[in-house]
Design a protein around this motif. Sequence first.
Motif, short mmCIF file in Angstrom:
data_model
loop_
_atom_site.label_atom_id
_atom_site.label_comp_id
_atom_site.label_asym_id
_atom_site.label_seq_id
_atom_site.Cartn_x
_atom_site.Cartn_y
_atom_site.Cartn_z
N MET A 61 -25.11 18.38 45.31
CA MET A 61 -24.65 19.75 45.52
C MET A 61 -25.27 20.72 44.52
N LYS A 62 -25.46 20.29 43.28
CA LYS A 62 -25.88 21.20 42.21
C LYS A 62 -27.34 20.98 41.78
N HIS A 63 -27.79 19.75 41.78
CA HIS A 63 -29.15 19.42 41.30
C HIS A 63 -29.81 18.42 42.26
N PRO A 64 -30.07 18.82 43.52
CA PRO A 64 -30.63 17.87 44.49
C PRO A 64 -31.98 17.28 44.08
N ALA A 105 -24.84 16.92 32.93
CA ALA A 105 -24.18 15.69 33.35
C ALA A 105 -22.66 15.79 33.16
N GLN A 106 -22.24 16.30 32.02
CA GLN A 106 -20.80 16.45 31.75
C GLN A 106 -20.17 17.41 32.75
N GLY A 107 -20.86 18.51 33.05
CA GLY A 107 -20.34 19.47 34.03
C GLY A 107 -20.16 18.85 35.40
N LYS A 116 -13.64 20.10 46.37
CA LYS A 116 -14.95 20.41 46.95
C LYS A 116 -15.84 19.17 46.98
N VAL A 117 -15.92 18.45 45.88
CA VAL A 117 -16.75 17.24 45.81
C VAL A 117 -16.14 16.13 46.65
N LYS A 118 -14.84 15.92 46.54
CA LYS A 118 -14.19 14.86 47.32
C LYS A 118 -14.39 15.10 48.81
N ASN A 119 -14.21 16.34 49.27
CA ASN A 119 -14.36 16.66 50.69
C ASN A 119 -15.80 16.50 51.16
#
Length: 179
Positions: A61-64, A105-107, A116-119
Motif C-alpha cells: 500500500m505504501k512502498h510497492p 519499517a516501524q511506521g 485499512k490494512v486488515k481489510n
Amino acid sequence: MKDSRNQLPALLPRKAQYLKNDIRLPGQHVQVPVQFPKDFFFVILEKGSLSAMRFLTAVNMKHPEMLEEVPRELWMRVWSWDEDITEPQSILAAAEKVGMSTEQAQGLLEKIVTPKVKNKLKEDTEAAGKYRAFGLPVTVVHLDGQTHMLFGSDQMELLTHLLGEKWMGPVPAAINPKL
C-alpha cells in the motif's frame, strides 16, 4: 487455504514425508538454501504468518517498489534460516536488511493492526479465491482475453511460455555466463 478447504501438504503423512526429502532439490536447482523449520508445525500452523502478511499488505500500500525484496527476505528467514517472522523485531530486521529505513519499517509495522490494512488483506485473499486459488504461490495472468492461474513456484517456465518469452532457467547466468 480455508476458502478452498485445502489442507497443508504437511498434514498428510505421505506428502509430509515426501516434502521433507524433496524440499532441498528445488532449492539446489534455484541455488537457494532451503530447509524445514525445526518445529515446522508450531511455526507454520500455530504461529502462522498473519502479521507478516499484514506487513506485506502495508508495504504494498505504501512502498510497492519494495514488494519483491521484503517478502523474499521474510521467506528466507523462515525457509533458509529457521527464524521467526511473527515477531515484530524479525519483521523490522527483514525490512531494514533490504533497504527500508527503520522509520519506514516501524511506521508500516504500526499499521498492521489498522482496519485499512486488515481489510485490504481480506480483499486480496477474497480476490485470490475468485481465481480458484487453493494455496500459495499463485500467479494470475490476464492475456488475450483469457485468465490463467498458475500454482506453485515451479511454473515459471509455463509463465514465460504464456508471455511469449524465453525461459532462461532460475539462474540465467549458470546457463549463459554472458548474462
